[in-house]
Design a protein around this motif. Structure first.
Motif, PDB file in Angstrom:
ATOM      1  N   SER A 178       0.675  -1.011   0.441  1.00  0.00           N
ATOM      2  CA  SER A 178      -0.178   0.000  -0.088  1.00  0.00           C
ATOM      3  C   SER A 178       1.099   0.870  -0.167  1.00  0.00           C
ATOM      4  N   ARG A 189      -9.995  -0.450  -4.757  1.00  0.00           N
ATOM      5  CA  ARG A 189      -8.392  -0.961  -4.037  1.00  0.00           C
ATOM      6  C   ARG A 189      -7.280   0.831  -3.727  1.00  0.00           C
ATOM      7  N   SER A 219      -3.388  -2.966  -2.590  1.00  0.00           N
ATOM      8  CA  SER A 219      -2.936  -4.142  -3.084  1.00  0.00           C
ATOM      9  C   SER A 219      -2.376  -3.916  -4.748  1.00  0.00           C
TER      10      SER A 219
END
Length: 123
Positions: A17, A67, A85
């Motif tokens: 991340s 995401r 992700s």
């Protein structure tokens, strides 16, 4: 026009991340529609996410839906893009943009741009 400065880019691994920030100079930041765009090597700049002045509307490119999360703090004149992700195909220079008159997914709708921050995702 408003001055925009992005930060938070870097080199990460797939699945990681990253949080991008965009600091705006305008005292009337809350009156601007804001967006994130990105440009990968050899490709045209593309839309990533948009947020309306009061955060009531948000939209994302299909490639990042689920995401990435766009948010803003009008009290701190800050725009944020939380990315999770991450995939190698997310590698690009990420730009924040401000629109004094609207918001949307077209580059032509924005009249102020930051200098960009590099995000590199390794596989």
């Amino acid at each position: 026009q408003v001055q925009l400065v992005e930060s938070g880019g870097g080199l990460v691994q797939a699945g990681d991340s990253l949080r991008l920030s965009c600091a705006a100079s305008a005292r009337t930041f809350s009156s601007y529609g804001m967006g994130w765009f990105r440009q990968a090597p050899g490709k045209e700049r593309e839309f990533v996410a948009v947020i309306s002045r009061n955060s009531g509307y948000r939209d994302y490119a299909d490639s990042v839906k689920g995401r990435f999360t766009i948010s803003r703090d009008n009290a701190k004149n800050t725009l944020t893009l939380q990315m999770s992700s991450l995939k190698p195909e997310d590698t690009a220079v990420y730009y924040c943009a401000a629109s004094s008159w609207t918001y949307g997914n077209l580059q032509s709708q924005y009249d102020s741009w930051g200098q960009g921050t590099q995000v590199t995702v390794s596989s």
